[in-house]
Write a protein that holds these residues in place. Structure first.
Motif, short mmCIF file in Angstrom:
data_model
loop_
_atom_site.label_atom_id
_atom_site.label_comp_id
_atom_site.label_asym_id
_atom_site.label_seq_id
_atom_site.Cartn_x
_atom_site.Cartn_y
_atom_site.Cartn_z
N ARG A 1 14.12 -14.00 -15.50
CA ARG A 1 15.40 -14.07 -14.81
C ARG A 1 16.00 -12.72 -14.49
NH1 ARG A 1 18.68 -19.32 -17.23
NH2 ARG A 1 16.89 -20.77 -17.20
N ILE A 2 15.41 -11.68 -15.03
CA ILE A 2 15.81 -10.32 -14.72
C ILE A 2 14.58 -9.57 -14.26
CG2 ILE A 2 16.82 -8.18 -15.55
CD1 ILE A 2 18.30 -9.80 -17.66
N MET A 3 14.68 -8.97 -13.10
CA MET A 3 13.56 -8.26 -12.53
C MET A 3 13.99 -6.85 -12.15
SD MET A 3 11.05 -9.63 -9.49
CE MET A 3 12.45 -10.00 -8.43
N ASN A 4 13.12 -5.89 -12.38
CA ASN A 4 13.43 -4.49 -12.11
C ASN A 4 12.38 -3.87 -11.21
OD1 ASN A 4 15.72 -4.35 -14.01
ND2 ASN A 4 14.14 -4.56 -15.57
N LEU A 5 12.78 -2.82 -10.54
CA LEU A 5 11.87 -2.05 -9.71
C LEU A 5 12.15 -0.58 -9.94
CD1 LEU A 5 9.65 -2.17 -7.47
CD2 LEU A 5 11.52 -1.88 -5.82
N GLN A 6 11.23 0.10 -10.61
CA GLN A 6 11.34 1.53 -10.81
C GLN A 6 10.69 2.24 -9.64
OE1 GLN A 6 12.87 3.30 -13.38
NE2 GLN A 6 12.46 5.05 -12.04
N MET A 7 11.45 3.06 -8.95
CA MET A 7 10.98 3.76 -7.77
C MET A 7 10.98 5.26 -8.03
SD MET A 7 12.89 1.57 -4.77
CE MET A 7 14.52 2.13 -5.29
N ASP B 1 0.81 -1.21 0.00
CA ASP B 1 0.00 0.00 0.00
C ASP B 1 0.85 1.27 0.00
OD1 ASP B 1 -2.61 -1.37 2.14
OD2 ASP B 1 -2.33 -1.45 -0.03
N SER B 2 1.97 1.24 0.68
CA SER B 2 2.79 2.43 0.82
C SER B 2 3.52 2.84 -0.46
CB SER B 2 3.81 2.24 1.95
OG SER B 2 4.72 1.20 1.64
N VAL B 3 3.57 1.96 -1.46
CA VAL B 3 4.30 2.27 -2.68
C VAL B 3 3.41 2.33 -3.91
CG1 VAL B 3 6.35 1.16 -1.71
CG2 VAL B 3 4.88 -0.11 -3.30
N LYS B 4 2.14 2.07 -3.75
CA LYS B 4 1.22 2.11 -4.89
C LYS B 4 1.22 3.48 -5.54
CE LYS B 4 -2.06 -1.48 -3.46
NZ LYS B 4 -3.44 -1.77 -3.03
N GLY B 5 1.30 3.47 -6.86
CA GLY B 5 1.32 4.72 -7.60
C GLY B 5 2.69 5.33 -7.74
N ARG B 6 3.67 4.82 -7.02
CA ARG B 6 5.03 5.36 -7.09
C ARG B 6 6.04 4.37 -7.63
NH1 ARG B 6 7.66 6.58 -2.62
NH2 ARG B 6 6.52 5.12 -1.27
N PHE B 7 5.86 3.08 -7.34
CA PHE B 7 6.80 2.05 -7.77
C PHE B 7 6.17 1.21 -8.87
CE2 PHE B 7 9.35 1.57 -3.55
CZ PHE B 7 9.58 2.94 -3.56
N ALA B 8 7.02 0.61 -9.70
CA ALA B 8 6.55 -0.27 -10.75
C ALA B 8 7.52 -1.43 -10.92
CB ALA B 8 6.39 0.48 -12.07
N ILE B 9 6.99 -2.64 -10.89
CA ILE B 9 7.81 -3.83 -11.05
C ILE B 9 7.72 -4.32 -12.49
CG2 ILE B 9 5.95 -5.40 -10.38
CD1 ILE B 9 8.06 -7.15 -9.02
N SER B 10 8.81 -4.87 -12.99
CA SER B 10 8.83 -5.41 -14.34
C SER B 10 9.84 -6.55 -14.40
CB SER B 10 9.17 -4.33 -15.37
OG SER B 10 10.46 -3.80 -15.14
N ARG B 11 9.80 -7.31 -15.50
CA ARG B 11 10.73 -8.42 -15.67
C ARG B 11 10.86 -8.76 -17.14
NH1 ARG B 11 7.09 -13.30 -12.99
NH2 ARG B 11 5.28 -13.12 -14.40
N ASP B 12 11.93 -9.51 -17.46
CA ASP B 12 12.11 -9.94 -18.83
C ASP B 12 11.25 -11.17 -19.10
OD1 ASP B 12 15.08 -12.05 -18.95
OD2 ASP B 12 13.53 -11.90 -17.42
#
Length: 122
Positions: free
Chosen positions: A77-83, A62-73
């Motif tokens: 095997r590769i995962m990202n977190l845009q903050m 809840d504290s990161v909704k709207g601000r963070f975004a998770i993605s992966r290939d």
């Protein structure tokens, strides 16, 4: 053997952005759909930041909704977190977690990275 490693942490000012990455490598047979990011601040419990559920959908704390975004290939095997719009309360060690089946076995197990430090301070 299987290794998981995070990268991209650092010191930023409030309101700035940071992008974390995590790579799973080694003797990997398969990677489960469920994988995600967690964080832990000193003296606090480890909490969910963002993850892919077994449905393929994403779930965010809840504290990161709207601000963070998770993605992966595509190979998971590769995962990202845009903050974005980082706040001081985002300061923590960030860990990635994969469920990985090692070569020669079909049953996956949870594998954690060693963590990367994110500090948000003015």
């Amino acid at each position: 053997q299987v290794q998981v490693a995070e990268s991209g942490g650092g010191l930023v000012h409030p309101g700035e952005s940071l992008r974390l990455s995590c790579i799973a490598s080694g003797n990997i047979f398969s990677v489960n759909t469920v994988q995600g990011w967690y964080r832990q601040a000193p003296g606090k419990e480890r909490e969910l930041v963002a993850r892919f559920e077994n449905t393929g959908d994403t779930k965010y704390g809840d504290s990161v909704k709207g601000r963070f975004a998770i993605s992966r290939d595509n190979n998971k095997r590769i995962m990202n977190l845009q903050m974005n719009s980082l706040k001081p309360e985002d300061t923590a060690v960030y860990y990635c977690n994969f469920r990985i089946a090692e070569g020669g076995r079909g049953l996956p197990r949870g594998v954690w990275g060693r963590g990367t430090q994110v500090a948000v301070s003015s």
